[in-house]
Design an enzyme around this catalytic site. Structure first.
Site, PDB file in Angstrom:
ATOM      1  N   HIS A 191     -40.948  18.536   3.284  1.00  0.00           N
ATOM      2  CA  HIS A 191     -42.308  19.051   3.459  1.00  0.00           C
ATOM      3  C   HIS A 191     -42.560  20.410   2.811  1.00  0.00           C
ATOM      4  CE1 HIS A 191     -40.571  21.318   6.915  1.00  0.00           C
ATOM      5  NE2 HIS A 191     -41.597  22.123   6.749  1.00  0.00           N
ATOM      6  N   GLU A 193     -44.343  23.403  -2.014  1.00  0.00           N
ATOM      7  CA  GLU A 193     -44.851  24.762  -1.777  1.00  0.00           C
ATOM      8  C   GLU A 193     -43.828  25.839  -2.118  1.00  0.00           C
ATOM      9  OE1 GLU A 193     -46.409  27.392   2.057  1.00  0.00           O
ATOM     10  OE2 GLU A 193     -46.445  25.204   2.137  1.00  0.00           O
ATOM     11  N   ASP A 194     -42.563  25.632  -1.741  1.00  0.00           N
ATOM     12  CA  ASP A 194     -41.569  26.704  -1.849  1.00  0.00           C
ATOM     13  C   ASP A 194     -40.632  26.591  -3.043  1.00  0.00           C
ATOM     14  OD1 ASP A 194     -42.625  27.743   0.444  1.00  0.00           O
ATOM     15  OD2 ASP A 194     -41.058  27.015   1.779  1.00  0.00           O
ATOM     16  N   ASP A 254     -43.607  20.866  12.391  1.00  0.00           N
ATOM     17  CA  ASP A 254     -43.258  22.057  11.606  1.00  0.00           C
ATOM     18  C   ASP A 254     -43.609  23.325  12.380  1.00  0.00           C
ATOM     19  OD1 ASP A 254     -42.688  23.761   9.380  1.00  0.00           O
ATOM     20  OD2 ASP A 254     -44.812  23.738   8.841  1.00  0.00           O
ATOM     21  N   ASP A 311     -52.862  21.978  41.818  1.00  0.00           N
ATOM     22  CA  ASP A 311     -52.053  21.044  41.047  1.00  0.00           C
ATOM     23  C   ASP A 311     -50.817  21.709  40.448  1.00  0.00           C
ATOM     24  OD1 ASP A 311     -53.442  22.627  39.322  1.00  0.00           O
ATOM     25  OD2 ASP A 311     -54.158  21.014  38.036  1.00  0.00           O
TER      26      ASP A 311
END
Length: 758
Positions: free
Chosen positions: A103, A107-108, A170, A291
């Site tokens: 992923h 981008e990197d 992520d 609750d």
């Protein structure tokens, strides 16, 4: 991510150990060991995963991320492996796992989309591209960059839901390891998580992920409150566990009389952030949270759900108005369950949730529970319109470059608190808390909203700003007139972005000429208020950047966009003022200086309308504590780094501080009439009058007659029964202010009008 039935409370996992420095060999060993453990967990599931394809994705990711490290000092590849492991726990398919491992490679590491498509197929390449930020796109600001990234994420999500599931995994791992980042970064990432990713996880129904993200973000945004709640929970842990176990045993003993095998019975405690919202936001005591403790009963059929409900109400005392049936009326995120709050013999209230095993699986994993990962299934999973809300957000924000608008749309449209109301035919409409009958009308159908003339709630006429309550039957009154349409004021009344988008769309299509006129007048008013005077022949060039940003080809398109609400002037005026100063004020000053160098030996006309004795080109600001107007006696105070602050001579701050540092108090006076004629100043008025119907409308009408701009108005009823109205208006000076006050005093029922001293 631990299973719910294996623990009472989800623990927040925060890694905050010191940064480590490892050799290349050690990094490789750590990466391979992490991957081996990950593969072992997949094999143990005995699912139809394509291990060979996952192996190839890992090897490519390991190669591309070689030499990259996280803030902790670990090899970067550890992060994609951790993200992939979270997705395996959610039961996602092999392509999603491959995309998780890859992923960050676009981008990197600069890996091209085409390479991923060639090696792993279009699905994997599209998923990786969908979670990739737009770092290389030339935009106008960091905020617009963030807005476009969010918009891209939502657009990709509307095409393939797996994009956002990868993005959530992520973000979850990043939050778990956020302790290594700087304090400023921890807070900014946590705020973004709470604003965007928590609402998305909630809307997708992934409860485990939503609660852990909430608690992690909460621990960084308000560590004091988080630690206090954790200490309270830890302190009461033995009693809590004993109480829940006792309730479980009592239920099991009773249910074994009617069920064989026995239904699954679990216990849990409300999350830290869930308790925080009740304690700090609603002002409740820790012991008043009904609750806080919950027991869950999981059965086979819907019929058994209601049968168990009857048994629970027979065993324990139900607390009134604390029953919710999410089986007959599911939440927008597909959640189904029966909720009832009861009181045990110990006097401790607790919640009982009753659902089927299928409902439980959906409640834990949300939309991910319905993913088809089996071998041989082709094509994307069809969600039967369950993701239409994503498209509605995109449509409502398609012309906005303001990240605050987009975040607000996500938070409002994905709010966890919903109301459920019905049409007279029995159709259930789910809307965010605070939604009005206008929102209800547009939720039924666009044309119902456009032709709406009124509404009834439980057969009683209600105003258009009436906020719907759960259980009401709402009837929308419409007209048959095909030319009837919405009112512009509805944009300030309705709450959902769906309704606002449809109203703006109607005005955009049906009222272009009206929009152009309205937009032009509004722009002229703002220009006049901000002292912007652009020659008519240069106006289109002056506005060209904003026209381009809002996809307007002509000046009339831009006026129309302002008129129907596509362009919000308050958002663009700061930039236009800066542009005007650079293009006209500074340029004119430079040219004057070149043509007449001697002019700067004298005093310039100040844009503020105030002359500071003995100083030229000095930054001057009017103090907010007394809001001086032309005509008031004034005095200046030399601030440190912010120019001269101007106060009224009877200002309480001046009177109390004038003997301290007297050398910093200097004489100032108003410029001549010609220099201040176009300057307007804000002033606050306190109006006291008889509390009668229409008094505020009469006051606003009076201000309109005097052509006085009103920025804000608030009204309240005093203890003596009179009405107190506070107005923020703009005037050119004390003479105009006195005229306004005189006119207001003539309004029927007004006792007094005074300039506020605050």
């Amino acid at each position: 991510m631990a299973e719910v039935d294996k623990e009472i409370k989800t623990e927040v996992k925060v890694e905050t150990s010191k940064k480590v420095v490892l050799t290349a060999e050690e990094n490789g060993r750590i990466a391979d060991e992490a991957y081996k453990g990950f593969i072992d967990s997949i094999v143990a599931l005995d699912k139809n995963y394509n291990i060979e394809k996952i192996e190839q994705a890992y090897q490519l990711a390991r190669e591309k991320h070689a030499g990259q490290f996280r803030e902790s000092g670990e090899p970067y590849i550890i992060h994609p492996i951790a993200v992939a492991k979270i997705l395996v726990e959610l039961g996602m398919d092999a392509d999603t796992i491959c995309a998780a491992l890859l992923h960050d490679v676009i981008e990197d590491t600069g890996t091209p989309y085409g390479e991923l498509k060639k090696r792993f197929g279009e699905d994997v390449a599209n998923l990786v591209d969908g979670v990739t930020k737009l770092n290389q796109v030339a935009l106008y600001s960091k905020e617009e960059q963030q807005a476009e990234n969010i918009r891209k994420m939502l657009l990709s999500m509307s095409k393939d839901i797996r994009v956002i599931i990868i993005k959530l995994a992520d973000r979850l791992h990043n939050m778990r390891t956020l302790g290594y980042r700087s304090e400023e970064k921890r807070r900014s990432v946590s705020l973004e998580t709470m604003s965007i990713f928590v609402p998305l996880a909630n809307r997708l129904g992934i409860r485990q992920m939503k609660e852990e993200l909430e608690d992690l973000a909460f621990s960084y945004l308000d560590p004091f409150a988080y630690n206090e709640i954790e200490q309270l929970l830890e302190k009461s842990k033995p009693e809590r566990e004993a109480f829940i176990e006792q309730i479980k045993k009592r239920l099991a003993k009773r249910l074994e009389q009617d069920f064989n095998p026995l239904p699954t019975i679990e216990g849990r405690v409300k999350s830290a952030y869930g308790i925080y919202k009740k304690v700090y936001e609603q002002g409740k005591l820790f012991d008043e949270i009904y609750d806080k403790y919950a027991v869950r009963v999981i059965v086979n059929t819907v019929t058994e759900c209601y049968y168990v409900l009857g048994i629970v109400h027979d065993m324990f005392q139900p607390i009134p108005n604390r029953f919710k049936d999410y089986i007959s009326t599911p939440k927008a995120n597909m959640y189904q369950s029966l909720h009832t709050t009861v009181m045990g013999r110990e006097g401790i209230p607790f919640e009982v949730q009753i659902r089927t095993y299928e409902m439980h699986h959906t409640a834990e994993y949300g939309i991910a529970a319905h993913w088809k990962y089996k071998e041989g299934v082709k094509g994307k999973y069809k969600y039967d319109g369950r993701l239409n809300w994503v498209r509605q957000i995109l449509d409502s924000q398609q012309e906005s470059n303001d990240v605050e608008d987009i975040v607000r749309a996500i938070k409002d449209d994905l709010a966890p608190e919903d109301v459920f109301a019905m049409t007279p035919k029995g159709d259930v409409i789910s809307l965010p808390l605070g939604a009005t009958v206008i929102d209800f009308a547009y939720a039924i159908h666009t044309q119902v909203g456009h032709r709406m003339t009124g509404a009834k709630a439980d057969k009683k006429l209600v105003p258009l700003d009436y906020q719907i309550k759960t259980g009401e039957i709402i009837e929308i009154i419409t007209t048959k007139d095909p030319n009837h349409g919405p009112n512009r004021a509805w944009l300030n009344i309705c709450q959902t972005n769906e309704a606002k988008s449809k109203i703006r769309s109607w005005f955009k299509k049906e009222r272009r000429e009206e929009n152009i006129t309205e937009g032009k007048q509004e722009l002229e008013r703002e220009f006049k208020r901000n002292l912007i005077r652009v020659p008519e022949g240069e106006l289109e060039d002056f506005l060209s950047l904003d026209m381009k940003r809002h996809n307007c080809e002509t000046l009339d398109d831009f006026y129309a966009a302002i008129g129907y609400g596509g362009v919000t002037l308050s958002k663009i005026m700061p930039r236009l003022k800066d542009e005007y100063t650079k293009k006209y004020i500074q340029t004119a000053s430079y040219n004057d200086n070149q043509n007449n160098p001697d002019q700067f030996s004298g005093r310039k006309k100040p844009s503020s309308g105030i002359i500071v004795d003995g100083m030229d080109n000095c930054v001057v600001k009017l103090s907010q504590c007394c809001s001086p107007l032309p005509g008031d006696d004034i005095i200046g105070f030399i601030t440190r780094g912010h120019g001269v602050s101007v106060h009224k001579c009877d200002c309480i701050n001046y009177l109390s501080q004038k003997d301290n540092e007297p050398e910093r108090w200097i004489p100032v006076h108003w410029a001549g009439k010609d220099e201040t004629a176009s300057n307007y100043y804000k002033v606050v008025l306190d109006v006291i009058g008889y509390d009668r119907i229409g008094i505020l409308a009469d006051i606003m009408s009076c201000l309109q007659e005097t052509r006085t701009m009103t920025y804000e108005s608030t009204a309240r009823v005093l203890k003596n029964g009179n009405a107190s109205i506070t107005l923020t208006i703009s005037v050119a000076g004390t003479a105009e202010l006195q005229n306004v006050i005189t006119r207001l005093k003539k309004v029927e029922g007004v006792f007094s009008v005074e300039r506020s001293s605050k």
